[in-house]
Design a protein around this motif. Structure first.
Motif, mmCIF file in Angstrom:
data_model
loop_
_atom_site.group_PDB
_atom_site.id
_atom_site.type_symbol
_atom_site.label_atom_id
_atom_site.label_comp_id
_atom_site.label_asym_id
_atom_site.label_seq_id
_atom_site.Cartn_x
_atom_site.Cartn_y
_atom_site.Cartn_z
ATOM 1 N N ILE A 45 0.857 -1.190 0.000
ATOM 2 C CA ILE A 45 0.000 0.000 0.000
ATOM 3 C C ILE A 45 0.893 1.241 0.000
ATOM 4 N N LEU A 46 0.716 2.088 -0.991
ATOM 5 C CA LEU A 46 1.401 3.374 -1.040
ATOM 6 C C LEU A 46 0.350 4.473 -0.962
ATOM 7 N N ARG A 47 0.692 5.578 -0.332
ATOM 8 C CA ARG A 47 -0.267 6.678 -0.246
ATOM 9 C C ARG A 47 0.462 7.985 -0.475
ATOM 10 N N PHE A 48 -0.034 8.759 -1.427
ATOM 11 C CA PHE A 48 0.519 10.077 -1.696
ATOM 12 C C PHE A 48 -0.356 11.100 -0.983
ATOM 13 N N PRO A 49 0.162 11.751 0.063
ATOM 14 C CA PRO A 49 -0.671 12.713 0.810
ATOM 15 C C PRO A 49 -1.142 13.845 -0.096
ATOM 16 N N ASP A 50 -2.404 14.209 0.063
ATOM 17 C CA ASP A 50 -2.984 15.262 -0.778
ATOM 18 C C ASP A 50 -2.465 16.636 -0.363
ATOM 19 N N GLY A 51 -2.295 17.502 -1.353
ATOM 20 C CA GLY A 51 -1.975 18.901 -1.059
ATOM 21 C C GLY A 51 -3.165 19.546 -0.364
ATOM 22 N N PHE A 52 -2.915 20.531 0.475
ATOM 23 C CA PHE A 52 -3.991 21.099 1.287
ATOM 24 C C PHE A 52 -4.768 22.193 0.565
ATOM 25 N N GLU A 53 -4.223 22.702 -0.523
ATOM 26 C CA GLU A 53 -4.874 23.828 -1.195
ATOM 27 C C GLU A 53 -5.465 23.411 -2.526
ATOM 28 N N VAL B 266 16.612 6.655 7.466
ATOM 29 C CA VAL B 266 16.166 7.545 8.545
ATOM 30 C C VAL B 266 17.049 8.786 8.596
ATOM 31 N N GLU B 267 18.369 8.574 8.526
ATOM 32 C CA GLU B 267 19.306 9.704 8.552
ATOM 33 C C GLU B 267 19.132 10.597 7.325
ATOM 34 N N LEU B 268 18.785 9.983 6.201
ATOM 35 C CA LEU B 268 18.581 10.733 4.963
ATOM 36 C C LEU B 268 17.438 11.739 5.125
ATOM 37 N N GLU C 107 10.662 8.740 15.132
ATOM 38 C CA GLU C 107 9.418 7.996 14.907
ATOM 39 C C GLU C 107 8.677 8.529 13.679
ATOM 40 N N GLU C 108 8.685 9.839 13.483
ATOM 41 C CA GLU C 108 8.016 10.430 12.314
ATOM 42 C C GLU C 108 8.726 10.030 11.018
ATOM 43 N N TYR C 109 10.066 10.016 11.044
ATOM 44 C CA TYR C 109 10.813 9.599 9.850
ATOM 45 C C TYR C 109 10.541 8.124 9.547
ATOM 46 N N ARG C 110 10.522 7.305 10.596
ATOM 47 C CA ARG C 110 10.265 5.871 10.401
ATOM 48 C C ARG C 110 8.853 5.635 9.871
ATOM 49 N N HIS C 111 7.896 6.411 10.370
ATOM 50 C CA HIS C 111 6.516 6.272 9.903
ATOM 51 C C HIS C 111 6.414 6.628 8.426
ATOM 52 N N GLN C 112 7.105 7.689 8.022
ATOM 53 C CA GLN C 112 7.100 8.095 6.614
ATOM 54 C C GLN C 112 7.696 6.995 5.730
ATOM 55 N N LEU C 113 8.826 6.441 6.151
ATOM 56 C CA LEU C 113 9.467 5.370 5.384
ATOM 57 C C LEU C 113 8.613 4.108 5.386
ATOM 58 N N GLY C 114 8.003 3.807 6.532
ATOM 59 C CA GLY C 114 7.146 2.621 6.627
ATOM 60 C C GLY C 114 5.977 2.675 5.667
ATOM 61 N N SER C 115 5.498 3.895 5.352
ATOM 62 C CA SER C 115 4.393 4.053 4.396
ATOM 63 C C SER C 115 4.791 3.583 3.002
ATOM 64 N N TYR C 116 6.091 3.456 2.760
ATOM 65 C CA TYR C 116 6.582 3.015 1.451
ATOM 66 C C TYR C 116 7.354 1.697 1.545
ATOM 67 N N GLY C 117 7.098 0.952 2.623
ATOM 68 C CA GLY C 117 7.654 -0.395 2.737
ATOM 69 C C GLY C 117 9.076 -0.463 3.254
ATOM 70 N N ILE C 118 9.636 0.650 3.738
ATOM 71 C CA ILE C 118 10.986 0.637 4.315
ATOM 72 C C ILE C 118 10.826 0.722 5.829
ATOM 73 N N SER C 119 10.723 -0.436 6.462
ATOM 74 C CA SER C 119 10.462 -0.465 7.899
ATOM 75 C C SER C 119 11.481 -1.358 8.591
ATOM 76 N N ARG D 15 11.791 3.235 -3.258
ATOM 77 C CA ARG D 15 10.816 3.510 -2.194
ATOM 78 C C ARG D 15 11.321 4.614 -1.259
ATOM 79 N N VAL D 16 12.635 4.585 -0.978
ATOM 80 C CA VAL D 16 13.221 5.654 -0.156
ATOM 81 C C VAL D 16 13.060 6.998 -0.870
ATOM 82 N N ALA D 17 13.275 6.997 -2.195
ATOM 83 C CA ALA D 17 13.125 8.233 -2.977
ATOM 84 C C ALA D 17 11.674 8.727 -2.947
#
Length: 711
Positions: free
Chosen positions: A479-487, A577-579, A590-602, A620-622
């Motif tokens: 599952i991949l999800r591209f967050p929607d722009g707010f405007e 994570v360091e990237l 935790e926020e960086y890990r959550h972002q990476l986990g959304s793209y299968g890098i956990s 996926r990292v990109a």
């Protein structure tokens, strides 16, 4: 609170002062090296077992080591800050290690080794020292790598069982079969096991597609075959298209012709003999040898070789003028095409292709599909392109759960057969479970009934003999999800108006180019390599400034860009994570890990050096890096390269759900059909909209092939 020294004294009262000091020094100087209870046990466990003799078993010693580890951990947290730094700093560890070897207390304990009446096994003392020293050296090496920015890559290895009969046949030279049977083999990458007890059977003349999730070992398996780490009969020639051709002054056409070493050798000998005859230095035998050479050249159809090489190059996109260019004048992508052309011309017995469509445009892919359908020998190809596998593959090899499973037919047949197999497997498992439960009910009911004792025993034996079936292991859904722009804002969003652009004035890339997109756009750009697709994307982003015309972009437009060469954007020496922390500071790990986990890098993948990840995992990292700022418009250049099929499908679904605009360059037919509503063809210094979509574009290309004699 008991210190680790208190625990040692209480649990091992038989330890004399010198030996207690020795163990204490090992533990004290190794504080920073013990990352778990297991590390501590490995350092002193055997020594403590020897001390306690028969009073404590292995589990007791492990439990004591666990308590010691916890006590040391608590002590570390209670130390003054400056002492903690000293204990954790790599340079201090090395100093401790140096002084540790000459410490007087250690010298005193070493005297025990000479004393034969000592209750401690001398070898175990030495072993404990060696383990700690080895661990300290590894830690120092790790710290040095971090400080210098170098990453030591893990290496792949393979092992294989072979019968005496196979070895005898191979060594005798009597094996003339071109079938390949590799049985009971293992493949590892560093400490990770990729395949275990696997089998691979490749019948000559068949075309095999190797499929499986990213990071499971498909590319590694090809490398093991190419390097003959797995036993392939020596008379079978192998070619692995992996690296681009080295650039030199050889013309592209000649570079391909040189792959036929027999033809090149015969032509060279012919030239030398003719030179000798012309100079009058012959002895009369030259004419006879020339006759033999001409006969052999005719037999291998040497005169047709240039035409065959030219057709292959043309099919892969090399125009006639390009075929005469020196190889050093081509970019890396074109040199990869040249490597593929050389392999196709050489016609090895086993051709290994790793994602061959990544370097090709749609036109070249369609040509390659047609060319490989008549390939005379064996092919093993890794590809994420479903349409390509449907057109080329006669068999599919599925890599999963550290094993290989073979299926007859193309990719669509594989999906149907696999689904049916899984259904049957699940039905058999469920039926057996019901049968087991039925027998167990009888056993439980009459277990204590003397009259039924023999029947109960019979049922128990029946249960033991039943084969152990396993439930279906379902692959986790990607599952991949591209967050929607707010405007949300009104068009025009992005425009190029009457654009002219060139790198050199005598070769314009675009003339009077006018295109536009909005937040509902789903546009795919296709065209031959070199037609200007990537250049147009950079003009749309504003990375390149037009020579003529105007670029208009909404002031609130936020573009996310995925480069065809996305790996170049990543620092390979640090973790994912360091990237993200380096690029987007101010957030928690935790926020960086959550972002990476959304793209299968956990898990462990998130903290490994990016260099050690597979091509798909780097992509996926990109993606995680690109989507972090929540863009409202995406420009993607070949986003499917290196991704497995499941991730490509997930990417397509994510883009369809994304509430923003998308322009992408892709050669993947299925992905284009899944995502795009509008097709732009980059050609002749402009962009043409194809009303009939991809079907119409495919028909146009096939008509071109027919006119040019490729079909």
């Amino acid at each position: 609170m008991a210190t680790f020294v208190d625990i040692l004294r209480n649990e091992f009262p038989q330890l004399d002062a010198e030996l207690l000091q020795y163990v204490t020094d090992i533990l004290d100087s190794g504080r920073a090296d013990f990352e778990s209870e297991t590390d501590l046990f490995e350092a002193v466990g055997e020594l403590l077992q020897d001390v306690s003799r028969d009073t404590k078993d292995d589990d007791d010693i492990r439990d004591i080591c666990q308590r010691i580890y916890r006590a040391m951990h608590l002590e570390n947290h209670q130390l003054p800050a400056q002492d903690q730094v000293l204990l954790q700093a790599p340079i201090q560890l090395s100093k401790i290690s140096d002084s540790y070897e000459v410490d007087e207390k250690i010298q005193n304990v070493m005297l025990l080794k000479k004393d034969q009446s000592s209750t401690v096994d001398v070898k175990r003392l030495e072993k404990a020292e060696a383990k700690l020293k080895s661990k300290q050296e590894k830690r120092s090496e790790r710290d040095l790598q971090k400080s210098t920015g170098n990453v030591v890559m893990e290496e792949a290895s393979a092992s294989q069982a072979a019968s005496k009969k196979e070895n005898r046949i191979e060594s005798s030279g009597k094996n003339k079969s071109y079938d390949i049977r590799i049985e009971n083999f293992d493949v590892s990458f560093g400490e990770r096991v990729l395949l275990t007890g696997a089998e691979l059977h490749l019948a000559t003349g068949r075309r095999y597609g190797l499929v499986g999730r990213n990071g499971l070992g498909k590319t590694t398996l090809l490398k093991m075959l190419a390097g003959r780490s797995l036993r392939v009969p020596s008379h079978i020639s192998i070619l692995h298209v992996e690296q681009e051709v080295a650039g030199d002054e050889t013309p592209a056409l000649q570079s391909v012709l040189e792959c036929d070493t027999l033809r090149e050798r015969l032509l060279q000998e012919e030239k030398e003999l003719n030179t000798k005859i012309s100079a009058g230095r012959g002895d009369g035998s030259e004419s006879l040898r020339l006759s033999e050479i001409y006969s052999k050249l005719e037999e291998i159809e040497a005169d047709k070789a240039p035409a065959r090489a030219s057709v292959i190059l043309a099919g892969l996109g090399f125009k006639h003028s390009m075929q005469q260019q020196m190889t050093k004048e081509f970019s890396g992508g074109w040199r990869m095409r040249l490597a593929l052309a050389r392999a196709l011309f050489a016609r090895p017995d086993l051709l290994l292709l790793d994602e061959p469509t990544n370097m090709l445009d749609v036109r070249a892919i369609l040509w390659l599909e047609c060319y490989l359908q008549t390939w005379p020998s064996t092919i093993l190809v890794v590809s994420h392109d479903r349409n390509f596998l449907n057109a080329v593959a006669t068999d599919i090899v599925h890599l999963h759960s550290q094993r290989l499973e073979a299926y007859r037919g193309n990719f669509e047949s594989f999906l149907k057969t696999k689904e049916e197999r899984l259904k049957n497997q699940q039905r058999e498992y469920e039926a057996q479970q019901q049968y087991r439960e039925h027998i167990q009910v009888f056993i439980d009911r009459f277990r204590y009934n003397a009259n039924r004792a023999s029947q109960v025993q019979s049922k128990l034996k029946l249960l033991e003999k039943l084969p152990e079936l396993k439930p279906v292991e379902k692959d986790t859904e990607v599952i991949l999800r591209f967050p929607d722009g707010f405007e949300k804002f009104s068009p025009p969003i992005l425009q190029l108006d009457e654009i002219g652009f060139w790198y050199s004035s005598d070769q314009p890339v675009f003339k009077n180019l006018s295109v536009s997109a909005d937040l509902d756009s789903r546009i795919c750009v296709v065209g031959e390599n070199g037609a200007g697709k990537s250049t147009m994307l950079k003009l749309l982003m504003g990375e390149l400034s037009p020579v003529q015309g105007i670029r208009n972009a909404h002031r609130n437009l936020k573009i996310g860009y995925f480069s065809q060469h996305h790996v170049d954007q990543l620092d390979l020496n640090i973790s994912a994570v360091e990237l993200l922390a380096k690029r987007f500071s101010g957030k928690t790990e935790e926020e960086y890990r959550h972002q990476l986990g959304s793209y299968g890098i956990s898990g462990e993948l998130a903290v490994r050096p990016v260099a050690s990840l597979s091509g798909g995992q780097k992509s996926r990292v990109a993606f995680a890096q690109m989507t972090m700022p929540c863009p409202n418009f995406y420009i993607l250049d070949e986003p499917t390269n290196h991704l497995d099929m499941e991730t490509i499908e997930a990417l397509g679904r994510a883009l369809n759900k994304f509430k923003g605009g998308v322009i992408l360059v892709s050669h993947d037919e299925r992905f284009i059909r899944l995502v795009c509503q509008e097709l732009w063809v980059c050609e002749n210094g402009g962009v043409t909209r194809i009303e009939g979509g991809f079907d119409e574009y495919r028909n146009i290309l096939q008509e071109q092939f027919r006119r040019e004699g490729f079909l």
